[in-house]
Scaffold this motif. Structure first.
Motif, PDB file in Angstrom:
ATOM      1  N   CYS A  64       0.850  -1.199   0.000  1.00  0.00           N
ATOM      2  CA  CYS A  64       0.000   0.000   0.000  1.00  0.00           C
ATOM      3  C   CYS A  64       0.890   1.254   0.000  1.00  0.00           C
ATOM      4  O   CYS A  64       0.540   2.270  -0.614  1.00  0.00           O
ATOM      5  CB  CYS A  64      -0.924   0.035   1.211  1.00  0.00           C
ATOM      6  N   CYS A  67       1.781   3.512  -3.056  1.00  0.00           N
ATOM      7  CA  CYS A  67       0.910   4.584  -3.536  1.00  0.00           C
ATOM      8  C   CYS A  67       0.406   5.508  -2.438  1.00  0.00           C
ATOM      9  O   CYS A  67      -0.157   6.563  -2.729  1.00  0.00           O
ATOM     10  CB  CYS A  67      -0.290   3.997  -4.267  1.00  0.00           C
ATOM     11  N   HIS A  68       0.558   5.090  -1.178  1.00  0.00           N
ATOM     12  CA  HIS A  68       0.063   5.931  -0.074  1.00  0.00           C
ATOM     13  C   HIS A  68       1.166   6.210   0.943  1.00  0.00           C
ATOM     14  O   HIS A  68       1.635   5.295   1.609  1.00  0.00           O
ATOM     15  CB  HIS A  68      -1.086   5.232   0.680  1.00  0.00           C
ATOM     16  N   PRO A  77      -4.104   9.298  -2.397  1.00  0.00           N
ATOM     17  CA  PRO A  77      -4.120  10.304  -1.325  1.00  0.00           C
ATOM     18  C   PRO A  77      -3.275   9.853  -0.122  1.00  0.00           C
ATOM     19  O   PRO A  77      -3.052   8.655   0.047  1.00  0.00           O
ATOM     20  CB  PRO A  77      -5.597  10.378  -0.923  1.00  0.00           C
ATOM     21  N   ILE A  82      -6.866  10.493   3.916  1.00  0.00           N
ATOM     22  CA  ILE A  82      -7.902   9.447   3.874  1.00  0.00           C
ATOM     23  C   ILE A  82      -8.572   9.350   5.251  1.00  0.00           C
ATOM     24  O   ILE A  82      -9.797   9.359   5.360  1.00  0.00           O
ATOM     25  CB  ILE A  82      -7.304   8.077   3.460  1.00  0.00           C
ATOM     26  N   TYR A  86     -12.525  10.052   6.211  1.00  0.00           N
ATOM     27  CA  TYR A  86     -13.392   9.004   6.768  1.00  0.00           C
ATOM     28  C   TYR A  86     -14.009   9.424   8.101  1.00  0.00           C
ATOM     29  O   TYR A  86     -15.128   9.044   8.404  1.00  0.00           O
ATOM     30  CB  TYR A  86     -12.653   7.661   6.863  1.00  0.00           C
ATOM     31  N   PHE A  96     -15.188  -0.167   2.265  1.00  0.00           N
ATOM     32  CA  PHE A  96     -14.581   0.279   1.010  1.00  0.00           C
ATOM     33  C   PHE A  96     -13.589  -0.776   0.521  1.00  0.00           C
ATOM     34  O   PHE A  96     -13.587  -1.150  -0.656  1.00  0.00           O
ATOM     35  CB  PHE A  96     -13.870   1.631   1.174  1.00  0.00           C
ATOM     36  N   ALA A 103     -15.837   4.977  -3.260  1.00  0.00           N
ATOM     37  CA  ALA A 103     -14.747   5.870  -2.853  1.00  0.00           C
ATOM     38  C   ALA A 103     -15.325   7.213  -2.428  1.00  0.00           C
ATOM     39  O   ALA A 103     -16.267   7.714  -3.043  1.00  0.00           O
ATOM     40  CB  ALA A 103     -13.785   6.054  -4.011  1.00  0.00           C
ATOM     41  N   ILE A 104     -14.765   7.786  -1.365  1.00  0.00           N
ATOM     42  CA  ILE A 104     -15.237   9.104  -0.922  1.00  0.00           C
ATOM     43  C   ILE A 104     -14.096  10.122  -0.853  1.00  0.00           C
ATOM     44  O   ILE A 104     -14.338  11.315  -0.731  1.00  0.00           O
ATOM     45  CB  ILE A 104     -15.930   9.030   0.471  1.00  0.00           C
ATOM     46  N   VAL A 105     -12.849   9.638  -0.959  1.00  0.00           N
ATOM     47  CA  VAL A 105     -11.713  10.558  -0.809  1.00  0.00           C
ATOM     48  C   VAL A 105     -11.378  11.209  -2.151  1.00  0.00           C
ATOM     49  O   VAL A 105     -11.401  12.428  -2.285  1.00  0.00           O
ATOM     50  CB  VAL A 105     -10.481   9.843  -0.233  1.00  0.00           C
ATOM     51  N   ASP A 106     -11.059  10.377  -3.137  1.00  0.00           N
ATOM     52  CA  ASP A 106     -10.766  10.875  -4.478  1.00  0.00           C
ATOM     53  C   ASP A 106     -11.721  10.149  -5.416  1.00  0.00           C
ATOM     54  O   ASP A 106     -11.595   8.948  -5.631  1.00  0.00           O
ATOM     55  CB  ASP A 106      -9.301  10.565  -4.831  1.00  0.00           C
ATOM     56  N   GLN A 111      -8.553   7.670 -10.982  1.00  0.00           N
ATOM     57  CA  GLN A 111      -7.956   7.384  -9.669  1.00  0.00           C
ATOM     58  C   GLN A 111      -8.659   6.201  -8.994  1.00  0.00           C
ATOM     59  O   GLN A 111      -8.025   5.309  -8.451  1.00  0.00           O
ATOM     60  CB  GLN A 111      -8.053   8.625  -8.766  1.00  0.00           C
ATOM     61  N   MET A 115      -7.183   2.312  -7.691  1.00  0.00           N
ATOM     62  CA  MET A 115      -7.395   1.673  -6.390  1.00  0.00           C
ATOM     63  C   MET A 115      -8.255   0.425  -6.546  1.00  0.00           C
ATOM     64  O   MET A 115      -8.024  -0.596  -5.894  1.00  0.00           O
ATOM     65  CB  MET A 115      -8.041   2.682  -5.422  1.00  0.00           C
ATOM     66  N   ASN A 118      -6.494  -2.741  -7.160  1.00  0.00           N
ATOM     67  CA  ASN A 118      -5.945  -3.378  -5.945  1.00  0.00           C
ATOM     68  C   ASN A 118      -7.025  -4.161  -5.213  1.00  0.00           C
ATOM     69  O   ASN A 118      -6.789  -5.262  -4.744  1.00  0.00           O
ATOM     70  CB  ASN A 118      -5.419  -2.326  -4.973  1.00  0.00           C
ATOM     71  N   PHE A 122      -5.360  -8.132  -4.909  1.00  0.00           N
ATOM     72  CA  PHE A 122      -4.972  -8.818  -3.674  1.00  0.00           C
ATOM     73  C   PHE A 122      -5.789  -8.450  -2.437  1.00  0.00           C
ATOM     74  O   PHE A 122      -5.861  -9.228  -1.501  1.00  0.00           O
ATOM     75  CB  PHE A 122      -3.477  -8.608  -3.401  1.00  0.00           C
TER      76      PHE A 122
HETATM   77  C1  HEC Z   1      -1.176   1.378  -7.383  1.00  0.00           C
HETATM   78  C2  HEC Z   1      -1.424   2.387  -6.384  1.00  0.00           C
HETATM   79  C3  HEC Z   1      -2.213   2.010  -5.133  1.00  0.00           C
HETATM   80  C4  HEC Z   1      -1.959   0.983  -4.246  1.00  0.00           C
HETATM   81  C5  HEC Z   1      -0.867  -0.072  -4.314  1.00  0.00           C
HETATM   82  C6  HEC Z   1      -2.931   1.116  -3.175  1.00  0.00           C
HETATM   83  N1  HEC Z   1      -3.751   2.203  -3.411  1.00  0.00           N
HETATM   84 FE1  HEC Z   1      -5.250   2.848  -2.212  1.00  0.00          FE
HETATM   85  N2  HEC Z   1      -5.668   4.336  -3.553  1.00  0.00           N
HETATM   86  C7  HEC Z   1      -4.977   4.563  -4.735  1.00  0.00           C
HETATM   87  C8  HEC Z   1      -5.586   5.682  -5.429  1.00  0.00           C
HETATM   88  C9  HEC Z   1      -5.141   6.251  -6.763  1.00  0.00           C
HETATM   89  C10 HEC Z   1      -6.650   6.117  -4.609  1.00  0.00           C
HETATM   90  C11 HEC Z   1      -7.611   7.291  -4.909  1.00  0.00           C
HETATM   91  C12 HEC Z   1      -8.920   6.780  -5.455  1.00  0.00           C
HETATM   92  C13 HEC Z   1      -9.922   6.485  -4.384  1.00  0.00           C
HETATM   93  O1  HEC Z   1     -10.079   7.305  -3.453  1.00  0.00           O
HETATM   94  O2  HEC Z   1     -10.548   5.418  -4.433  1.00  0.00           O
HETATM   95  C14 HEC Z   1      -6.666   5.252  -3.438  1.00  0.00           C
HETATM   96  C15 HEC Z   1      -7.564   5.348  -2.373  1.00  0.00           C
HETATM   97  C16 HEC Z   1      -7.528   4.565  -1.228  1.00  0.00           C
HETATM   98  C17 HEC Z   1      -8.441   4.731  -0.125  1.00  0.00           C
HETATM   99  C18 HEC Z   1      -9.528   5.763  -0.023  1.00  0.00           C
HETATM  100  C19 HEC Z   1     -10.785   5.274  -0.661  1.00  0.00           C
HETATM  101  C20 HEC Z   1     -11.859   6.298  -0.796  1.00  0.00           C
HETATM  102  O3  HEC Z   1     -12.844   6.219  -0.030  1.00  0.00           O
HETATM  103  O4  HEC Z   1     -11.759   7.202  -1.637  1.00  0.00           O
HETATM  104  C21 HEC Z   1      -8.113   3.778   0.809  1.00  0.00           C
HETATM  105  C22 HEC Z   1      -8.796   3.525   2.145  1.00  0.00           C
HETATM  106  C23 HEC Z   1      -6.998   3.028   0.272  1.00  0.00           C
HETATM  107  N3  HEC Z   1      -6.678   3.537  -0.971  1.00  0.00           N
HETATM  108  C24 HEC Z   1      -6.397   1.998   0.923  1.00  0.00           C
HETATM  109  C25 HEC Z   1      -5.370   1.227   0.364  1.00  0.00           C
HETATM  110  C26 HEC Z   1      -4.799   0.074   1.000  1.00  0.00           C
HETATM  111  C27 HEC Z   1      -5.175  -0.447   2.388  1.00  0.00           C
HETATM  112  C28 HEC Z   1      -3.873  -0.426   0.155  1.00  0.00           C
HETATM  113  C29 HEC Z   1      -3.030  -1.666   0.319  1.00  0.00           C
HETATM  114  C30 HEC Z   1      -3.754  -2.889   0.639  1.00  0.00           C
HETATM  115  C31 HEC Z   1      -3.856   0.435  -1.020  1.00  0.00           C
HETATM  116  N4  HEC Z   1      -4.778   1.425  -0.848  1.00  0.00           N
HETATM  117  C32 HEC Z   1      -3.029   0.271  -2.105  1.00  0.00           C
HETATM  118  C33 HEC Z   1      -3.890   3.883  -5.210  1.00  0.00           C
HETATM  119  C34 HEC Z   1      -3.345   2.756  -4.600  1.00  0.00           C
END
Ligand code: HEC
Length: 142
Positions: A64, A67-68, A77, A82, A86, A96, A103-106, A111, A115, A118, A122
Protein backbone atom coordinates in the motif's frame (compact mmCIF):
# COMPACT_ATOMS: atom_id res chain seq x y z
CA UNK A 1 -42.42 4.65 79.04
CA UNK A 2 -38.71 4.89 79.61
CA UNK A 3 -38.32 1.46 78.06
CA UNK A 4 -40.23 2.37 74.94
CA UNK A 5 -38.16 5.49 74.46
CA UNK A 6 -35.07 3.35 74.80
CA UNK A 7 -36.45 0.87 72.27
CA UNK A 8 -37.30 3.69 69.91
CA UNK A 9 -33.80 5.07 70.30
CA UNK A 10 -32.32 1.67 69.63
CA UNK A 11 -34.51 1.18 66.58
CA UNK A 12 -33.49 4.59 65.24
CA UNK A 13 -29.85 3.75 65.86
CA UNK A 14 -30.17 0.44 64.07
CA UNK A 15 -32.02 2.05 61.21
CA UNK A 16 -29.31 4.65 60.75
CA UNK A 17 -26.49 2.15 60.99
CA UNK A 18 -28.26 -0.21 58.59
CA UNK A 19 -28.60 2.66 56.17
CA UNK A 20 -24.90 3.32 56.49
CA UNK A 21 -24.12 -0.31 55.86
CA UNK A 22 -26.27 -0.29 52.75
CA UNK A 23 -24.49 2.82 51.54
CA UNK A 24 -21.12 1.13 52.11
CA UNK A 25 -22.28 -1.92 50.17
CA UNK A 26 -23.53 0.18 47.28
CA UNK A 27 -20.33 2.21 47.30
CA UNK A 28 -18.25 -0.98 47.18
CA UNK A 29 -20.38 -2.36 44.37
CA UNK A 30 -20.00 0.83 42.36
CA UNK A 31 -16.25 0.85 42.99
CA UNK A 32 -15.94 -2.76 41.80
CA UNK A 33 -17.92 -1.93 38.68
CA UNK A 34 -15.76 1.12 37.97
CA UNK A 35 -12.65 -1.04 38.36
CA UNK A 36 -14.07 -3.54 35.87
CA UNK A 37 -14.87 -0.82 33.35
CA UNK A 38 -11.33 0.52 33.73
CA UNK A 39 -9.92 -2.97 33.13
CA UNK A 40 -11.99 -3.42 29.97
CA UNK A 41 -11.01 0.05 28.76
CA UNK A 42 -7.33 -0.84 29.23
CA UNK A 43 -7.83 -4.05 27.22
CA UNK A 44 -9.57 -2.15 24.43
CA UNK A 45 -6.72 0.37 24.27
CA UNK A 46 -4.18 -2.50 24.18
CA UNK A 47 -6.18 -4.25 21.44
CA UNK A 48 -6.40 -1.06 19.40
CA UNK A 49 -2.66 -0.54 19.79
CA UNK A 50 -2.01 -4.09 18.60
CA UNK A 51 -4.36 -3.66 15.63
CA UNK A 52 -2.66 -0.40 14.63
CA UNK A 53 0.75 -2.12 14.78
CA UNK A 54 -0.46 -5.11 12.75
CA UNK A 55 -2.13 -2.79 10.23
CA UNK A 56 1.00 -0.70 9.82
CA UNK A 57 3.01 -3.85 9.08
CA UNK A 58 0.43 -5.06 6.55
CA UNK A 59 0.35 -1.65 4.91
CA UNK A 60 4.05 -2.03 4.11
CA UNK A 61 3.99 -5.77 3.37
CA UNK A 62 1.02 -5.51 1.01
CA UNK A 63 2.58 -2.65 -0.90
CA UNK A 64 0.00 0.00 0.00
CA UNK A 65 2.93 2.30 0.79
CA UNK A 66 3.88 2.31 -2.89
CA UNK A 67 0.91 4.58 -3.54
CA UNK A 68 0.06 5.93 -0.07
CA UNK A 69 2.51 7.88 2.10
CA UNK A 70 1.47 8.96 5.58
CA UNK A 71 1.38 12.71 5.03
CA UNK A 72 2.03 13.44 1.34
CA UNK A 73 0.01 12.52 -1.73
CA UNK A 74 1.90 10.41 -4.26
CA UNK A 75 -0.18 8.18 -6.55
CA UNK A 76 -3.02 7.88 -4.04
CA UNK A 77 -4.12 10.30 -1.32
CA UNK A 78 -2.02 10.46 1.85
CA UNK A 79 -3.11 8.20 4.70
CA UNK A 80 -3.67 11.33 6.79
CA UNK A 81 -6.09 12.77 4.21
CA UNK A 82 -7.90 9.45 3.87
CA UNK A 83 -8.27 9.17 7.67
CA UNK A 84 -9.56 12.75 7.98
CA UNK A 85 -12.14 12.23 5.20
CA UNK A 86 -13.39 9.00 6.77
CA UNK A 87 -13.83 10.73 10.13
CA UNK A 88 -15.59 13.73 8.55
CA UNK A 89 -17.91 11.59 6.44
CA UNK A 90 -18.27 8.82 9.05
CA UNK A 91 -17.16 6.40 6.32
CA UNK A 92 -16.47 2.70 6.75
CA UNK A 93 -12.97 1.91 5.48
CA UNK A 94 -13.38 -1.86 5.81
CA UNK A 95 -16.48 -1.72 3.63
CA UNK A 96 -14.58 0.28 1.01
CA UNK A 97 -11.72 -2.24 1.06
CA UNK A 98 -14.25 -5.05 0.62
CA UNK A 99 -15.66 -3.27 -2.40
CA UNK A 100 -18.97 -2.73 -0.61
CA UNK A 101 -18.80 1.07 -0.36
CA UNK A 102 -17.87 3.68 -2.97
CA UNK A 103 -14.75 5.87 -2.85
CA UNK A 104 -15.24 9.10 -0.92
CA UNK A 105 -11.71 10.56 -0.81
CA UNK A 106 -10.77 10.87 -4.48
CA UNK A 107 -13.72 10.22 -6.74
CA UNK A 108 -11.87 10.91 -9.99
CA UNK A 109 -12.74 7.97 -12.29
CA UNK A 110 -9.15 7.21 -13.28
CA UNK A 111 -7.96 7.38 -9.67
CA UNK A 112 -10.77 5.15 -8.45
CA UNK A 113 -9.87 2.64 -11.20
CA UNK A 114 -6.27 2.45 -9.95
CA UNK A 115 -7.40 1.67 -6.39
CA UNK A 116 -10.15 -0.65 -7.65
CA UNK A 117 -7.49 -2.76 -9.39
CA UNK A 118 -5.95 -3.38 -5.94
CA UNK A 119 -9.30 -4.19 -4.40
CA UNK A 120 -10.11 -6.68 -7.16
CA UNK A 121 -6.57 -8.02 -7.00
CA UNK A 122 -4.97 -8.82 -3.67
CA UNK A 123 -7.14 -6.89 -1.18
CA UNK A 124 -9.99 -9.38 -1.65
CA UNK A 125 -7.71 -12.11 -0.27
CA UNK A 126 -7.25 -10.31 3.06
CA UNK A 127 -9.40 -11.56 5.93
CA UNK A 128 -11.67 -9.40 8.12
CA UNK A 129 -9.06 -9.09 10.87
CA UNK A 130 -6.44 -7.90 8.42
CA UNK A 131 -8.83 -5.39 6.87
CA UNK A 132 -9.85 -4.15 10.33
CA UNK A 133 -6.22 -3.65 11.34
CA UNK A 134 -5.43 -1.84 8.07
CA UNK A 135 -8.37 0.47 8.82
CA UNK A 136 -7.22 0.89 12.45
CA UNK A 137 -3.74 1.85 11.30
CA UNK A 138 -4.94 4.26 8.60
CA UNK A 139 -7.40 5.90 11.02
CA UNK A 140 -4.61 6.39 13.56
CA UNK A 141 -2.56 8.59 11.21
CA UNK A 142 -3.09 12.25 12.05
C1 HEC B 1 -1.18 1.38 -7.38
C2 HEC B 1 -1.42 2.39 -6.38
C3 HEC B 1 -2.21 2.01 -5.13
C4 HEC B 1 -1.96 0.98 -4.25
C5 HEC B 1 -0.87 -0.07 -4.31
C6 HEC B 1 -2.93 1.12 -3.17
N1 HEC B 1 -3.75 2.20 -3.41
FE1 HEC B 1 -5.25 2.85 -2.21
N2 HEC B 1 -5.67 4.34 -3.55
C7 HEC B 1 -4.98 4.56 -4.74
C8 HEC B 1 -5.59 5.68 -5.43
C9 HEC B 1 -5.14 6.25 -6.76
C10 HEC B 1 -6.65 6.12 -4.61
C11 HEC B 1 -7.61 7.29 -4.91
C12 HEC B 1 -8.92 6.78 -5.45
C13 HEC B 1 -9.92 6.49 -4.38
O1 HEC B 1 -10.08 7.30 -3.45
O2 HEC B 1 -10.55 5.42 -4.43
C14 HEC B 1 -6.67 5.25 -3.44
C15 HEC B 1 -7.56 5.35 -2.37
C16 HEC B 1 -7.53 4.57 -1.23
C17 HEC B 1 -8.44 4.73 -0.12
C18 HEC B 1 -9.53 5.76 -0.02
C19 HEC B 1 -10.79 5.27 -0.66
C20 HEC B 1 -11.86 6.30 -0.80
O3 HEC B 1 -12.84 6.22 -0.03
O4 HEC B 1 -11.76 7.20 -1.64
C21 HEC B 1 -8.11 3.78 0.81
C22 HEC B 1 -8.80 3.53 2.14
C23 HEC B 1 -7.00 3.03 0.27
N3 HEC B 1 -6.68 3.54 -0.97
C24 HEC B 1 -6.40 2.00 0.92
C25 HEC B 1 -5.37 1.23 0.36
C26 HEC B 1 -4.80 0.07 1.00
C27 HEC B 1 -5.18 -0.45 2.39
C28 HEC B 1 -3.87 -0.43 0.16
C29 HEC B 1 -3.03 -1.67 0.32
C30 HEC B 1 -3.75 -2.89 0.64
C31 HEC B 1 -3.86 0.43 -1.02
N4 HEC B 1 -4.78 1.43 -0.85
C32 HEC B 1 -3.03 0.27 -2.10
C33 HEC B 1 -3.89 3.88 -5.21
C34 HEC B 1 -3.35 2.76 -4.60
Amino acid sequence: MKKSILMLGLAAFMFVSCGDKKKEEVKKEVETKVEKVEEVAKEVVADTGAAVEAGKKLFTEKGCVACHQETVKIVGPSVKDIAAKYVAEKGNMVKFLKGEAPAIVDTDVAQVAIMKANLDGFVKDLNDDQLASLAAYMSSVK
